[in-house]
Motif scaffolding. Structure first.
Motif, PDB file in Angstrom:
ATOM      1  N   GLN A   1     -41.601   8.000  41.066  1.00 37.88           N
ATOM      2  CA  GLN A   1     -40.555   8.062  40.102  1.00 37.88           C
ATOM      3  C   GLN A   1     -39.667   6.762  39.863  1.00 37.88           C
ATOM      4  OE1 GLN A   1     -40.366  10.486  37.530  1.00 37.88           O
ATOM      5  NE2 GLN A   1     -42.017  11.448  38.839  1.00 37.88           N
ATOM      6  N   PHE A   2     -39.575   6.310  41.104  1.00 34.87           N
ATOM      7  CA  PHE A   2     -38.697   5.038  41.291  1.00 34.87           C
ATOM      8  C   PHE A   2     -39.375   3.799  40.562  1.00 34.87           C
ATOM      9  CE2 PHE A   2     -36.816   1.171  43.975  1.00 34.87           C
ATOM     10  CZ  PHE A   2     -35.640   1.532  43.141  1.00 34.87           C
ATOM     11  N   PRO A   3     -40.533   3.555  40.452  1.00 36.64           N
ATOM     12  CA  PRO A   3     -40.984   2.572  39.543  1.00 36.64           C
ATOM     13  C   PRO A   3     -40.363   2.425  38.025  1.00 36.64           C
ATOM     14  CG  PRO A   3     -42.655   2.976  40.956  1.00 36.64           C
ATOM     15  CD  PRO A   3     -41.662   4.184  41.307  1.00 36.64           C
ATOM     16  N   GLY A   4     -40.723   3.689  37.458  1.00 37.98           N
ATOM     17  CA  GLY A   4     -40.223   3.835  36.061  1.00 37.98           C
ATOM     18  C   GLY A   4     -38.840   3.547  36.051  1.00 37.98           C
ATOM     19  N   PHE A   5     -37.982   3.959  36.863  1.00 37.77           N
ATOM     20  CA  PHE A   5     -36.671   3.948  36.578  1.00 37.77           C
ATOM     21  C   PHE A   5     -36.257   2.373  36.962  1.00 37.77           C
ATOM     22  CE2 PHE A   5     -32.297   4.120  38.823  1.00 37.77           C
ATOM     23  CZ  PHE A   5     -31.494   4.215  37.944  1.00 37.77           C
ATOM     24  N   ALA A   6     -36.952   1.727  37.942  1.00 33.37           N
ATOM     25  CA  ALA A   6     -36.755   0.025  38.100  1.00 33.37           C
ATOM     26  C   ALA A   6     -36.997  -0.441  36.660  1.00 33.37           C
ATOM     27  CB  ALA A   6     -37.711  -0.124  39.198  1.00 33.37           C
ATOM     28  N   ALA A   7     -38.252  -0.036  36.144  1.00 35.86           N
ATOM     29  CA  ALA A   7     -38.638  -0.660  34.909  1.00 35.86           C
ATOM     30  C   ALA A   7     -37.648  -0.732  34.015  1.00 35.86           C
ATOM     31  CB  ALA A   7     -40.112  -0.415  34.427  1.00 35.86           C
ATOM     32  N   PHE A   8     -37.248   0.564  33.968  1.00 33.39           N
ATOM     33  CA  PHE A   8     -36.124   0.796  32.771  1.00 33.39           C
ATOM     34  C   PHE A   8     -34.796  -0.088  33.034  1.00 33.39           C
ATOM     35  CE2 PHE A   8     -31.961   3.338  32.098  1.00 33.39           C
ATOM     36  CZ  PHE A   8     -31.945   3.399  30.701  1.00 33.39           C
ATOM     37  N   ILE A   9     -34.085  -0.178  34.416  1.00 37.12           N
ATOM     38  CA  ILE A   9     -33.000  -0.807  34.499  1.00 37.12           C
ATOM     39  C   ILE A   9     -33.460  -2.507  34.040  1.00 37.12           C
ATOM     40  CG2 ILE A   9     -31.524  -1.821  36.298  1.00 37.12           C
ATOM     41  CD1 ILE A   9     -31.803   0.742  37.542  1.00 37.12           C
ATOM     42  N   LYS A  10     -34.704  -2.761  34.850  1.00 39.22           N
ATOM     43  CA  LYS A  10     -35.054  -4.229  34.356  1.00 39.22           C
ATOM     44  C   LYS A  10     -35.113  -4.599  32.874  1.00 39.22           C
ATOM     45  CE  LYS A  10     -39.208  -5.775  34.312  1.00 39.22           C
ATOM     46  NZ  LYS A  10     -40.589  -6.202  34.759  1.00 39.22           N
ATOM     47  N   GLU A  11     -35.696  -3.700  32.147  1.00 44.48           N
ATOM     48  CA  GLU A  11     -35.867  -3.759  30.800  1.00 44.48           C
ATOM     49  C   GLU A  11     -34.790  -4.064  29.907  1.00 44.48           C
ATOM     50  OE1 GLU A  11     -38.844  -4.913  29.834  1.00 44.48           O
ATOM     51  OE2 GLU A  11     -39.980  -4.676  31.706  1.00 44.48           O
ATOM     52  N   ASN A  12     -33.807  -2.896  30.286  1.00 45.58           N
ATOM     53  CA  ASN A  12     -32.880  -2.722  29.479  1.00 45.58           C
ATOM     54  C   ASN A  12     -31.221  -2.822  29.910  1.00 45.58           C
ATOM     55  OD1 ASN A  12     -34.454  -1.188  27.591  1.00 45.58           O
ATOM     56  ND2 ASN A  12     -34.771   0.484  29.327  1.00 45.58           N
ATOM     57  N   HIS A  13     -31.236  -2.812  31.107  1.00 53.01           N
ATOM     58  CA  HIS A  13     -29.810  -2.923  31.728  1.00 53.01           C
ATOM     59  C   HIS A  13     -29.723  -4.111  33.000  1.00 53.01           C
ATOM     60  CE1 HIS A  13     -29.025   0.580  29.436  1.00 53.01           C
ATOM     61  NE2 HIS A  13     -29.912   1.218  29.966  1.00 53.01           N
ATOM     62  N   LEU A  14     -30.465  -4.903  32.974  1.00 51.50           N
ATOM     63  CA  LEU A  14     -30.410  -5.998  34.316  1.00 51.50           C
ATOM     64  C   LEU A  14     -28.963  -6.558  34.576  1.00 51.50           C
ATOM     65  CD1 LEU A  14     -31.989  -6.790  36.758  1.00 51.50           C
ATOM     66  CD2 LEU A  14     -32.677  -8.702  35.354  1.00 51.50           C
ATOM     67  N   ARG A  15     -28.495  -6.996  33.163  1.00 48.30           N
ATOM     68  CA  ARG A  15     -27.264  -7.739  33.210  1.00 48.30           C
ATOM     69  C   ARG A  15     -26.232  -7.042  33.783  1.00 48.30           C
ATOM     70  NH1 ARG A  15     -24.337 -12.611  31.946  1.00 48.30           N
ATOM     71  NH2 ARG A  15     -22.547 -12.200  32.800  1.00 48.30           N
ATOM     72  N   ALA A  16     -26.319  -5.812  32.971  1.00 50.66           N
ATOM     73  CA  ALA A  16     -25.142  -4.638  33.161  1.00 50.66           C
ATOM     74  C   ALA A  16     -25.156  -4.441  34.828  1.00 50.66           C
ATOM     75  CB  ALA A  16     -25.189  -3.591  32.439  1.00 50.66           C
ATOM     76  N   TYR A  17     -26.393  -3.990  35.207  1.00 45.22           N
ATOM     77  CA  TYR A  17     -26.680  -3.767  36.689  1.00 45.22           C
ATOM     78  C   TYR A  17     -26.023  -4.879  37.590  1.00 45.22           C
ATOM     79  CZ  TYR A  17     -29.016  -2.717  41.099  1.00 45.22           C
ATOM     80  OH  TYR A  17     -29.181  -2.926  42.597  1.00 45.22           O
ATOM     81  N   VAL A  18     -26.375  -6.201  37.422  1.00 45.17           N
ATOM     82  CA  VAL A  18     -25.851  -7.165  38.108  1.00 45.17           C
ATOM     83  C   VAL A  18     -24.516  -7.173  38.255  1.00 45.17           C
ATOM     84  CG1 VAL A  18     -25.710  -9.870  38.415  1.00 45.17           C
ATOM     85  CG2 VAL A  18     -28.061  -8.655  38.010  1.00 45.17           C
ATOM     86  N   ASP A  19     -23.802  -7.023  37.060  1.00 51.06           N
ATOM     87  CA  ASP A  19     -22.449  -7.071  36.870  1.00 51.06           C
ATOM     88  C   ASP A  19     -21.845  -5.951  37.870  1.00 51.06           C
ATOM     89  OD1 ASP A  19     -22.261  -9.238  35.248  1.00 51.06           O
ATOM     90  OD2 ASP A  19     -22.225  -8.179  33.436  1.00 51.06           O
ATOM     91  N   GLU A  20     -22.624  -4.652  37.549  1.00 52.23           N
ATOM     92  CA  GLU A  20     -21.714  -3.737  38.669  1.00 52.23           C
ATOM     93  C   GLU A  20     -21.977  -4.043  40.192  1.00 52.23           C
ATOM     94  OE1 GLU A  20     -20.424  -1.292  37.801  1.00 52.23           O
ATOM     95  OE2 GLU A  20     -20.499  -0.035  39.579  1.00 52.23           O
ATOM     96  N   VAL A  21     -23.190  -4.594  40.389  1.00 49.04           N
ATOM     97  CA  VAL A  21     -23.365  -5.045  41.715  1.00 49.04           C
ATOM     98  C   VAL A  21     -22.039  -5.930  42.118  1.00 49.04           C
ATOM     99  CG1 VAL A  21     -24.919  -6.164  43.440  1.00 49.04           C
ATOM    100  CG2 VAL A  21     -26.100  -4.630  41.925  1.00 49.04           C
ATOM    101  N   ILE A  22     -22.160  -6.905  41.498  1.00 48.71           N
ATOM    102  CA  ILE A  22     -20.796  -7.800  41.681  1.00 48.71           C
ATOM    103  C   ILE A  22     -19.672  -7.130  41.792  1.00 48.71           C
ATOM    104  CG2 ILE A  22     -19.779 -10.020  41.045  1.00 48.71           C
ATOM    105  CD1 ILE A  22     -22.565 -10.911  39.938  1.00 48.71           C
TER     106      ILE A  22
END
Lengths: 139, 687
Positions: free
Chosen positions: B22-43
Motif C-alpha cells: 500500500q505504501f508505494p501508492g501513498f508515497a506516489a500520491f504525496i510525491k505527485e500532489n503534496h510534496l511541497r506541503a509535506y516538506v513544509d510540514e516536516v520543517i
C-alpha cells in the motif's frame, strides 16, 4: 858613552846580602869595576838625573821586587828615555815566572836571569855579564 | 571499513521486509500532489519538536533548506513508490558511516535525531493520509507499512550510530591506553611512581613503577605495614613522623629516605605527597616516590670530590687564589693564606687585588706588574687552540702580618676565558720558598767565602813559596861560599855537613818552585782549541833522549783537538810520561801506551766532574814497577811519595800538579796500579 878604565856597575836591589854577593862574585872574577849599591829606584834616578855622562854606568843590575818603584817600572822609565835606554839593564830576580820574564823583555831588558841557587853559579853569571858588557881594561 | 561490511549484511532480508503493497501508492500520491506541503510540514514539526539536527541547518536560508528537503524527500518517495526503500536505506546509512552526507557531518547526528526523524516523518505523512483514502483497511495497512519502515530505518540508524560510537570508544580507548603507556614509561624513565593511600581502609594503590622500585611482584596488595618494613632502620622513624605531621597539619610533605630491598640493596627515595580531605578530615594521601639512588650517589660522589679538593686546597702549604682580571676581585683564596701570611682569606676576598699589591715588597712590585701585564696581553692576543694555557712564573716577596717578608714562587695560569676568548679568571699557586731562598743565599755566601778562601789560599801558597825561596837561596849561596872560602880549614866531616845543608836548601827551593807552579794552575783559564796530539808528540820529542836511553816503546792513539789550557796539558803529559819513564827504568821490554776515547755522561759516574754532553778520557799505562792500588788516591797528594828518594828522584809534586790541572779543566785524574806489573793514569775531562 864615556869609557873609563873602571866600569861603573849599578846594583839596584833592596837585599843587602844579594848586593854584596853579586859584588863579591864580580870581584872574585877579577874584573876591574866600581860598584854603586842602590836599595830602590829613587836612588837610581837621583844619580841618573844629574845627566853627567860620567855617571852613566856600564850596566844596571836590577831586581824586580822592591819596595816603592818596582823593577819593571824602573826598567820602563829607563828604556823610554832616549839617552838612558842605551844603558844595558840585566834583571836579576828571585822570580822565575814566565810572565815576569816576558814583560821584562818586552820593556827592553837586555837580559833576564833568576838569582842563582848557588854561589858557584853566581860566579859563572857575573863572569858572563862582565864578558858581554864590560869594557876590557887597557892592557 | 568494518562498519560498511556489517551494514551491508542482511540487505536481502530488508528488501523482502520493506516490500510494501500500500505504501508505494501513498508515497506516489504525496510525491505527485503534496510534496511541497509535506516538506513544509516536516520543517514545521522539526522546529516544534526541536530536532537537534535542525540546529545545523538553521543557519542556511529557508529557501535552501526547503530545496534540500524537497530533494531528499523526492528521493525518499520515489524509492517508496518503486518499492526500493531497502536500497535507499542502505545507501544513506553507508553515506553516514563513510561520512559522505551532504552538509551534515558524521558525528553531527545524535541519538534523539534517529527516533525523532522517524516520528516527524510519520506524523507528517499521516496528515496527508485522509486526503489519499478513506478505506480503513488501506489506512491500517499504510500505517503498518510506515511503522515497519520506520522501525527498520530506526534500527539501521541505531546500529550505525552504535557502530560509530563503538568506533569512537575504541579509538578513545586506544588513545587512553597509549597515554597510560606513555605515563608508565615516563614513570619508568624518571624512576618515579605514584600512589594513593586511603586512610579509612589502610589500602595503598601503587603505579607499576613502584612495584619495580620496591622489587615487589606486580599486583601484590599493598598496605602501609608492608612497605614500612622496607624502611631503613635509621630512617623509619623519620618517615612515620613526617607522614603523621603531614596528616595532622594537612600540609604536603617532601623528604628523602632509604629502603632496603629483600636482596639487601639500599635505595634512596624522594617522597612527596599531599593530603586529600573529605569534609575537612584527611581521607587520602596522594604522593609520588622517586628512586634517586643514582642521583644521590652522584651527588654524594660530587660532594666527596668537592670535599677532597677543598681539603687539598686547605691543607696544601701553598697559596691558591683565583681572581677576575676584569673586576680585580678574588673568587677563591685557600686557608693557607692564614697559615703562611697570617691574613684572613675572607678579608682579602673583600679587598680584592689591591690587598696583594699592598703586601708585595716595593722592590718586587714593578717587576711583577710588568710581567703580569705582558703575560695577560699575550694570553689575550694568542688564546691556545688546544686549551693548554701557558704558565707564568714569578719570584717575589710578600709581607707577613707580623711584618716579616717571605719569598714566594708563583705559578700563574689562565683559569677561564669569556665568550670573546679574553682572559676572565687567573689562577695562581704560590709556594713559600723563604727557606730555600735563605738556604740558597747562605750557600751563595758560603760559595763566595770558599772562593775567597781558595783564592787567598792560592795567594798564600804563592807568597809562601816565593818568600821561601829567598832564605833558601841564601842558605845555599852562603853555605857554598863558606865551603869555598874555608875549604882548606874545614874538616872532611864539616865539608860534608855543608854539602848536606846546600843540597837540602836546593831541594827545598825546587819544591817551593813547584808549589808556586801549582798555586797558579787554577788561576789560568786561558782555554784554547788545542791539538792534543801535537802537544803529546812535542813532549815525547822532548823526552826522546830518556826514551831511547831506556829503550821504552811508546804506542799512542791519535788524540783529538779540544778546548784546554795548552801549557797545562803540555805539563800534564810531561809529568805523566816522566813518571812512567821513571818507573819503567829497570823493566824488560818497557812500554807506555796512550789511549783516548770519548765517553757519554752515563759512562761517567764521578761527582767531581763538571756536567757536559761529552767527555774525553785519556789513559797512560806502563808496565813499570806499579804500586799497591790501596795508595791510588794518596799518590796525588802534594809531596806524597810511594818510593824512597834514593830509589827514584823527584819532589813528589808532579802528580799533584797533574791533579790540579785536571781539576782546572773540570775533570779528574785517577790511578790504578798493580805491584810490579804497571800503573795506569786516567784523565777524564768534559769537552
Amino acid at each position: 858613552m864615556s869609557r873609563s878604565t873602571k866600569n861603573l856597575v849599578f846594583i839596584v836591589d833592596d837585599d843587602p846580602d844579594d848586593r854584596e854577593a853579586i859584588r863579591d862574585a864580580f870581584r872574585e872574577n877579577k874584573h876591574d869595576h866600581e860598584f854603586v849599591f842602590m836599595e830602590n829606584g829613587n836612588k837610581l834616578f837621583d844619580v841618573l838625573s844629574t845627566q853627567f855622562s860620567q855617571t852613566y854606568p856600564a850596566i844596571i843590575l836590577l831586581d824586580l821586587n822592591m819596595p816603592g818603584k818596582n823593577g819593571k817600572e824602573i826598567l820602563k822609565e829607563i828604556k823610554e828615555d832616549a839617552t838612558l835606554r842605551k844603558i844595558p839593564v840585566v834583571i836579576i830576580t828571585t822570580s822565575s815566572s814566565e810572565k815576569d820574564r816576558d814583560i821584562s823583555y818586552e820593556l827592553g831588558a837586555n837580559c833576564f836571569v833568576t838569582k842563582p841557587d848557588s854561589y858557584k853559579e853566581l860566579l859563572h853569571l857575573t863572569d858572563s855579564i862582565a864578558k858581554l858588557w864590560f869594557t876590557k881594561p887597557a892592557a | 571499513m568494518r562498519e560498511t561490511i556489517e551494514a551491508t549484511k542482511g540487505v536481502a532480508d530488508k528488501t523482502n521486509k520493506l516490500s510494501f503493497s500500500q505504501f508505494p501508492g501513498f508515497a506516489a500520491f504525496i510525491k505527485e500532489n503534496h510534496l511541497r506541503a509535506y516538506v513544509d510540514e516536516v520543517i514545521r514539526q522539526s522546529r516544534r519538536l526541536k530536532l537537534p539536527l535542525l540546529k545545523l541547518l538553521e543557519s542556511m536560508p529557508e529557501e535552501q533548506l526547503v530545496k534540500l528537503s524537497l530533494e531528499s524527500n523526492m528521493e525518499f518517495f520515489q524509492a517508496a513508490e518503486d518499492n526500493k526503500l531497502a536500497e535507499l536505506l542502505e545507501v544513506s546509512t553507508n553515506k553516514w558511516i563513510n561520512d559522505q552526507l551532504e552538509i551534515i557531518g558524521q558525528n553531527d547526528i545524535v541519538a534523539e535525531d534517529i527516533t525523532m526523524v522517524g516520528y516527524i516523518r510519520k506524523i507528517s505523512m499521516l496528515k496527508f493520509l485522509p486526503l489519499y483514502t478513506n478505506e480503513p483497511v488501506t489506512i491500517i495497512e499504510i500505517i503498518k507499512e510506515i511503522d515497519l519502515y520506520d522501525m527498520e530505518a530506526n534500527l539501521a540508524s541505531t546500529n550505525t550510530y552504535i557502530n560509530l560510537l563503538k568506533d569512537k570508544i575504541e579509538k578513545n580507548a586506544a588513545e587512553l591506553k597509549r597515554s597510560e603507556e606513555l605515563y608508565r614509561q615516563a614513570q619508568g624513565l624518571a624512576h618515579i611512581g605514584n600512589w594513593t593511600w586511603t586512610l579509612a581502609d589502610n589500602k595503598l594503590k601503587w603505579s607499576d613503577e613502584l612495584y619495580k622500585i620496591y622489587h615487589v611482584e606486580p599486583g601484590t596488595e599493598i598496605n602501609y605495614e608492608l612497605i614500612y618494613a622496607f624502611n631503613h632502620p635509621d630512617d623509619a622513624n623519620r618517615v612515620t613522623t613526617e607522614t603523621q605531621k603531614s596528616i595532622a597539619t594537612l600540609k604536603p610533605f617532601d623528604f628523602y629516605y632509604r629502603i632496603i630491598l629483600k636482596n639487601g640493596t639500599i635505595k634512596i627515595l624522594h617522597a612527596r605527597g599531599e593530603i586529600i580531605t573529605e569534609g575537612g578530615q584527611p581521607a587520602q594521601i596522594h604522593g609520588t616516590l622517586q628512586d634517586v639512588t643514582y642521583e644521590q650517589l652522584v651527588q654524594e660522589e660530587l660532594q666527596k670530590k668537592n670535599e677532597f679538593i677543598n681539603k687539598i686546597a686547605d691543607t696544601t702549604p701553598s697559596l691558591i687564589a683565583s681572581y677576575n682580571v676584569n673586576t680585580g676581585k678574588y673568587t677563591f683564596i685557600n686557608k693557607a693564606l692564614e697559615k703562611i701570611l697570617g691574613y684572613d682569606p675572607a678579608e682579602v676576598i673583600e679587598n680584592g687585588v689591591t690587598f696583594f699589591s699592598g703586601i708585595v715588597h716595593p722592590d718586587d712590585l714593578p717587576g711583577i706588574i710588568e710581567k703580569n701585564t705582558k703575560a695577560l696581553e699575550e694570553a689575550n692576543a694568542n688564546p691556545p687552540a688546544d686549551g693548554n694555557e701557558m704558565v707564568v712564573e714569578f719570584k717575589y716577596r710578600m709581607r707577613h702580618k707580623n711584618g716579616n717578608y717571605h719569598w714566594f714562587h708563583t705559578y700563574g695560569t689562565i683559569f677561564d676565558r669569556n665568550q670573546e676568548k679574553k682572559v676572565e679568571h687567573v689562577l695562581n699557586v704560590s709556594i713559600d720558598i723563604t727557606e730555600q731562598e735563605e738556604a740558597e743565599q747562605a750557600l751563595q755566601q758560603k760559595n763566595l767565602q770558599l772562593q775567597q778562601s781558595n783564592s787567598s789560599l792560592e795567594e798564600y801558597a804563592y807568597v809562601a813559596s816565593h818568600d821561601l825561596k829567598e832564605p833558601m837561596r841564601k842558605i845555599a849561596t852562603f853555605s857554598d861560599r863558606l865551603l869555598r872560602a874555608e875549604y882548606d880549614n874545614l874538616s872532611e866531616e864539616s865539608r860534608q855537613y855543608l854539602e848536606k845543608i846546600m843540597n837540602s836548601a836546593k831541594r827545598m827551593q825546587h819544591m817551593a818552585n813547584e808549589l808556586l807552579g801549582i798555586s797558579i794552575i787554577s788561576g789560568n783559564k786561558s782555554f784554547a782549541n788545542t791539538n792534543l796530539d801535537e802537544i803529546l808528540h812535542d813532549v815525547i820529542e822532548t823526552l826522546e833522549f830518556k826514551i831511547q836511553e831506556k829503550n821504552v816503546k811508546i804506542e799512542a792513539d791519535t788524540l783529538p783537538t779540544v778546548k784546554v789550557v795548552p801549557g797545562q796539558f803540555r805539563q800534564l803529559f810531561l809529568n805523566l810520561l816522566n813518571n812512567a819513564l821513571k818507573f819503567t827504568a829497570n823493566k824488560e821490554n818497557p812500554y807506555i801506551k796512550i789511549k783516548a776515547e770519548y765517553l757519554s755522561p752515563k759512562q761517567v759516574s764521578s761527582y767531581h766532574i763538571l756536567h757536559a754532553e761529552k767527555y774525553l778520557k785519556i789513559s797512560i799505562a806502563d808496565n813499570g814497577i806499579g804500586f799497591d792500588n790501596q795508595f791510588s788516591n794518596k799518590i796525588f797528594a802534594i809531596f806524597q811519595r810511594l818510593h824512597s828518594k834514593s830509589d827514584y828522584e823527584g819532589t813528589g809534586i808532579g802528580l799533584a800538579i797533574c791533579k790540579k790541572i785536571a781539576e782546572n779543566h773540570g775533570g779528574t785524574i785517577s790511578a790504578y796500579g798493580v805491584v810490579n806489573q804497571g800503573a795506569t793514569f786516567t784523565i777524564i775531562i768534559p769537552v
